[in-house]
Motif scaffolding. Structure first.
Motif, mmCIF file in Angstrom:
data_model
loop_
_atom_site.group_PDB
_atom_site.id
_atom_site.type_symbol
_atom_site.label_atom_id
_atom_site.label_comp_id
_atom_site.label_asym_id
_atom_site.label_seq_id
_atom_site.Cartn_x
_atom_site.Cartn_y
_atom_site.Cartn_z
ATOM 1 N N PHE A 282 0.828 -1.211 0.000
ATOM 2 C CA PHE A 282 0.000 0.000 0.000
ATOM 3 C C PHE A 282 0.861 1.259 0.000
ATOM 4 O O PHE A 282 0.615 2.195 -0.760
ATOM 5 N N ILE A 283 1.892 1.272 0.831
ATOM 6 C CA ILE A 283 2.803 2.414 0.878
ATOM 7 C C ILE A 283 3.534 2.579 -0.456
ATOM 8 O O ILE A 283 3.906 3.694 -0.841
ATOM 9 N N ALA A 284 3.727 1.479 -1.190
ATOM 10 C CA ALA A 284 4.453 1.525 -2.465
ATOM 11 C C ALA A 284 3.820 2.500 -3.446
ATOM 12 O O ALA A 284 4.517 3.100 -4.273
ATOM 13 N N GLY A 288 6.210 5.181 -4.844
ATOM 14 C CA GLY A 288 6.428 5.185 -6.288
ATOM 15 C C GLY A 288 6.076 6.520 -6.909
ATOM 16 O O GLY A 288 6.799 7.032 -7.773
ATOM 17 N N TYR A 289 4.956 7.087 -6.475
ATOM 18 C CA TYR A 289 4.583 8.403 -7.004
ATOM 19 C C TYR A 289 5.620 9.453 -6.629
ATOM 20 O O TYR A 289 6.001 10.287 -7.465
ATOM 21 N N VAL A 326 -8.951 5.227 -1.115
ATOM 22 C CA VAL A 326 -9.154 3.935 -1.785
ATOM 23 C C VAL A 326 -8.317 2.835 -1.130
ATOM 24 O O VAL A 326 -8.803 1.730 -0.845
ATOM 25 N N LEU A 327 -7.047 3.127 -0.860
ATOM 26 C CA LEU A 327 -6.150 2.118 -0.299
ATOM 27 C C LEU A 327 -6.525 1.759 1.135
ATOM 28 O O LEU A 327 -6.430 0.586 1.538
ATOM 29 N N ILE A 371 4.882 11.319 3.213
ATOM 30 C CA ILE A 371 5.843 10.725 2.271
ATOM 31 C C ILE A 371 6.077 11.676 1.098
ATOM 32 O O ILE A 371 7.216 11.944 0.703
ATOM 33 N N PHE A 372 4.989 12.206 0.530
ATOM 34 C CA PHE A 372 5.147 13.157 -0.568
ATOM 35 C C PHE A 372 5.809 14.437 -0.085
ATOM 36 O O PHE A 372 6.660 15.015 -0.778
ATOM 37 N N GLY A 373 5.424 14.924 1.109
ATOM 38 C CA GLY A 373 6.010 16.153 1.634
ATOM 39 C C GLY A 373 7.516 16.064 1.758
ATOM 40 O O GLY A 373 8.252 16.986 1.388
ATOM 41 N N SER A 374 8.006 14.930 2.257
ATOM 42 C CA SER A 374 9.446 14.735 2.382
ATOM 43 C C SER A 374 10.118 14.736 1.008
ATOM 44 O O SER A 374 11.147 15.385 0.799
ATOM 45 N N ALA A 375 9.520 14.004 0.046
ATOM 46 C CA ALA A 375 10.082 13.959 -1.303
ATOM 47 C C ALA A 375 10.021 15.324 -1.984
ATOM 48 O O ALA A 375 10.920 15.701 -2.746
#
Length: 442
Positions: A282-284, A288-289, A326-327, A371-375
């Motif tokens: 699920f985290i993938a 991945g994004y 959704v996930l 996760i997105f914020g860090s990236a």
């Protein structure tokens, strides 16, 4: 028509560009699940618990690849955005050579100290031989694993995300086929599982190395270079969040295992291991994004395209929000069959694992945003903020939660800590967005 980093990204184009990275990470998680399935069903609960105990150590050492990949690709994509392709290739080459050399040192240390490290992580007499066997075999493939983690990012930066997907699929199929052969047919046990994983890591790391070493059609190629201390420092600073995140997650996994060994024994470790195997599926999607979109953000930041940067920020957060709903629903609905796949029908273990899955399903509602914020901040070359988000998410909040909540809720407190830590990390991410928005104009 090939999508380029310099393009304007609509929702459709953004999804088309990032989907290979998402599928790549999903497939990586799927063959991890296959590993766990074969070990738990064909070898036994004790070896399954032993593998879950030692895997965080492998990830700690492999995190070097994530640091060089995320930090280096942010720097290289920004350099490409500034129109300096030759310098971008020199930086890429230098980072690859340094990562390769460092991986050999870590491999040697890992082999020598595997047994005392396994004991430190809580292995008992029954689990220790399995831990040492599994760990030492994977140390032999550590250089390939580090390069594999590094090249996942650089293949996107090189505008070859589909090749990254193909390499990952090849490595995954290799692992799954050899798992079935070595464990189910040859009955090699933990040795077979480790050997299958090691061979798949060689596929994932060496194939991109050969590709970049030869003349190719991508933006990047390995070649002559020179030491650039400033670029190395920038890479380590930019990639610090990924290093901190992966090391923190692994250390937290060790802490979870120690707590669960104390409260519930190897059954607790087995339940946590089942959740961790499936959780990455699920985290993938979020990982991945983040990998796929980071070079795009870095390019437009380097080119000072502020309007495009705003659009990428807005669209990315909306996509992550929809995916989270959704996930989370899917994880909640599949909690029982997923638990049964790993732990069978033993009532106590089954109930424990289902409870863990339900709590994890709720944590998915929040995890994608941090996760997105860090990236996002890594792509903006702001390593300290990115590292702060990752460190707080994966170390501070989870450590505090897993130490304190079990005092009140017992073993369920371990599972509740997953939700609490992700919620707090999302709040911190929003605070950093508010503080840094004037500086980056997103």
């Amino acid at each position: 028509m090939r999508i380029q980093l310099s393009d304007h990204f609509s929702y459709g184009k953004l999804l088309r560009f990032t989907w290979p990275s998402v599928i790549m990470m999903l497939f990586t998680s799927v063959y991890g699940v296959v590993d766990g399935f074969f070990i738990s069903n064909y070898v036994g609960i004790t070896p399954f618990a032993a593998v879950n105990l030692i895997w965080p150590l492998v990830m700690i050492l492999g995190a070097v690849g994530f640091m060089f990949g995320a930090g280096g690709s942010a720097l290289v994509s920004a350099t490409l955005g500034a129109g300096q392709r030759q310098r971008a290739n020199r930086i890429f080459s230098m980072l690859t050579y340094i990562a390769g050399g460092l991986s050999l040192v870590l491999m040697t240390l890992g082999i020598v100290f595997m047994e005392p490290l396994a004991l430190w992580m809580g292995a008992d007499k029954q689990m220790l031989p399995h831990c040492v066997t599994y760990g030492r075999i994977l140390m032999l493939s550590l250089p390939a694993f580090i390069l594999q983690n590094m090249f996942q990012n650089f293949l996107v930066t090189a505008e070859k995300p589909t090749m990254g997907l193909i390499v990952t699929l090849s490595a995954g199929v290799t692992n799954m086929v050899l798992d079935a052969l070595f464990i189910a047919v040859f009955r090699w046990g933990v040795t077979g599982a480790a050997t299958a994983t090691a061979i798949s890591q060689f596929v994932g790391g060496i194939v991109p190395l050969v590709y970049f070493s030869r003349k190719n059609t991508s933006l990047l190629k390995l070649g002559a270079t020179e030491f650039d201390g400033k670029a190395l420092l920038a890479t380590c600073s930019n990639g610090l969040s990924e290093l901190v995140s992966n090391i923190s997650m692994s250390l937290v996994s060790i802490l979870y295992n120690l707590q669960l060994m104390r409260i519930a024994g190897e059954h607790g470790v087995a339940a946590y291991g089942a959740v961790m195997y499936v959780s990455f599926m699920f985290i993938a999607v979020f990982l991945g994004y983040a990998i796929g979109v980071a070079p795009v953000i870095g390019f437009h930041y380097g080119a000072q395209n502020r309007q495009e940067l705003k659009g990428l920020f807005r669209k990315s957060n909306l996509l992550i929000g929809v995916a989270a709903l959704v996930l989370s629903a899917a994880a909640l609905g599949l909690s029982k069959p997923l638990a049964r796949m790993f732990v069978g029908d033993e009532p106590t273990l089954m109930e424990m694992t289902c409870m863990a899955f339900r709590c994890y399903a709720l944590s998915i509602l929040f995890s994608g945003f941090s996760i997105f914020g860090s990236a996002f901040f890594t792509a903006l070359s702001n390593g300290p903020v990115s590292a702060a988000i990752s460190f707080l998410r994966t170390m501070v909040f989870q450590v505090a939660s897993v130490l304190l909540l079990p005092l009140v809720f017992g073993i369920n407190g371990v599972w509740y800590s997953l939700v609490v830590a992700e919620l707090l990390a999302t709040v911190v991410t929003l605070v950093f967005y508010r503080i840094k928005r004037p500086a980056y104009h997103f």
